[in-house]
Motif scaffolding. Structure first.
Motif, PDB file in Angstrom:
ATOM      1  N   UNK A  41      92.607  59.495 120.304  1.00  0.00           N
ATOM      2  CA  UNK A  41      92.520  59.496 121.761  1.00  0.00           C
ATOM      3  C   UNK A  41      93.507  58.510 122.374  1.00  0.00           C
ATOM      4  N   UNK A  42      93.674  57.367 121.735  1.00  0.00           N
ATOM      5  CA  UNK A  42      94.669  56.395 122.204  1.00  0.00           C
ATOM      6  C   UNK A  42      96.064  57.011 122.208  1.00  0.00           C
ATOM      7  N   UNK A  46      98.364  57.822 125.515  1.00  0.00           N
ATOM      8  CA  UNK A  46      99.700  57.236 125.711  1.00  0.00           C
ATOM      9  C   UNK A  46     100.730  58.309 126.038  1.00  0.00           C
ATOM     10  N   UNK A  47     100.547  59.501 125.481  1.00  0.00           N
ATOM     11  CA  UNK A  47     101.477  60.594 125.725  1.00  0.00           C
ATOM     12  C   UNK A  47     101.209  61.310 127.043  1.00  0.00           C
ATOM     13  N   UNK A  76      93.009  61.825 129.465  1.00  0.00           N
ATOM     14  CA  UNK A  76      92.634  60.512 129.989  1.00  0.00           C
ATOM     15  C   UNK A  76      91.513  59.946 129.130  1.00  0.00           C
ATOM     16  N   UNK A  77      91.757  58.819 128.486  1.00  0.00           N
ATOM     17  CA  UNK A  77      90.717  58.187 127.695  1.00  0.00           C
ATOM     18  C   UNK A  77      89.778  57.420 128.627  1.00  0.00           C
ATOM     19  N   UNK A  78      88.488  57.655 128.452  1.00  0.00           N
ATOM     20  CA  UNK A  78      87.476  56.963 129.240  1.00  0.00           C
ATOM     21  C   UNK A  78      86.480  56.336 128.284  1.00  0.00           C
ATOM     22  N   UNK A 130     109.409  64.453 128.200  1.00  0.00           N
ATOM     23  CA  UNK A 130     108.796  63.766 127.060  1.00  0.00           C
ATOM     24  C   UNK A 130     107.342  64.158 126.913  1.00  0.00           C
ATOM     25  N   UNK A 131     106.613  64.258 128.019  1.00  0.00           N
ATOM     26  CA  UNK A 131     105.212  64.668 127.964  1.00  0.00           C
ATOM     27  C   UNK A 131     105.103  66.137 127.555  1.00  0.00           C
TER      28      UNK A 131
END
Length: 279
Positions: free
Chosen positions: A40-41, A45-46, A50-52, A70-71
């Motif tokens: 998830x991290x 980052x990419x 969304x990490x919650x 890039x994404x």
């Protein structure tokens, strides 16, 4: 399971449900909570989710949101690879081919190295870089110029003027969204104008769109579905979407992404949805 495979499954689950908890993903994948958190991290980052606290949610999408190259290049990597590999078989020696900006079309450009006597017209810096081979005297790359946008495309009046002065055999185009009513769309108004010029300059419009592009609608339409001669997608496209596309697009090629066969190999022969024959 490789990290890339785990992360692809995580993204599928997040997009399907809108949000997931770490414990659910750990059970689904058969890995530890710590492994899931690391994945998830990496995805956060990419910019892919969304990490919650306790899990992750899908990224909010809007009609004017334009991801960076890039994404975009981190999304559906395998699907884009098999689509691009098959698209390369449509490019024949001696052709003049326009290739628009996008991560799928950039992947295609990397498959064109062995096709002789090509003239490539592109508004993509990434595509031009992928085709940069000083030892090839039979390859001509024409870069349109224009204003640079987040997708690393060149758009605007300069690009449009350059494109309208040319006539190509085929334009190969990636899309931000493809929809039954909205047709082919992009979140960028200037890119829409530039893409229209590409469509008008070509005898044949070939669209490369993985399954996630179906149902997405950007701010501006640049072509209806009926303008598409050939659409290449992957076998995770919903059945109802394939039915709609087969009614409006001359040729729909659905390419298998599962199994161990190489893209375009005998075990992965694509089919034409309109008539069900081998492509």
């Amino acid at each position: 399971m490789l990290a890339a495979m785990r992360q692809a499954k995580i993204l599928d689950e997040v997009r399907r449900t809108g949000g997931v908890r770490v414990a659910h993903l750990a059970a689904l994948l058969g890995v530890s909570d710590m492994t899931v958190r690391r994945d998830l991290d990496a995805l956060d980052r990419k910019g892919l989710l969304s990490k919650v606290h306790g899990g992750a949610t899908a990224m909010e999408t809007t009609s004017a949101l334009e991801p960076t190259f890039e994404v975009a290049s981190q999304r559906e990597v395998w699907e884009k690879e098999v689509i691009a590999a098959h698209a390369a078989t449509l490019v024949k020696p001696g052709m003049a081919v326009a290739i628009t900006a996008g991560s799928t079309t950039w992947t295609l450009a990397r498959h064109l190295g062995d096709i002789p006597d090509l003239t490539i017209v592109t508004n993509s810096l990434k595509v031009a870089e992928a085709l940069n081979d000083r030892h090839r005297r039979d390859l001509t790359v024409v870069l349109t110029g224009g204003l640079r946008i987040p997708s690393d495309g060149l758009v605007g009046p300069i690009a449009v003027q350059a494109i309208r002065a040319l006539h190509v055999d085929m334009v190969v185009m990636g899309v931000a969204g493809i929809d039954e009513r909205a047709g082919l769309t992009t979140p960028n108004l200037l890119e829409a104008e530039t893409n229209r010029a590409f469509v008008e300059s070509a005898r044949r419009l070939v669209v490369l769109a993985d399954h996630t592009k179906w149902g997405a609608v950007g701010l501006a339409q640049f072509a209806p579905l009926s303008a598409v001669h050939t659409l290449l997608t992957d076998d995770r496209l919903p059945d109802d979407a394939a039915e709609v596309l087969s009614e409006q697009v001359s040729e729909v090629i659905i390419i298998p992404t599962t199994g161990e066969s190489e893209p375009g190999g005998a075990d992965g022969a694509p089919t034409t949805e309109r008539d069900g024959r081998s492509a």
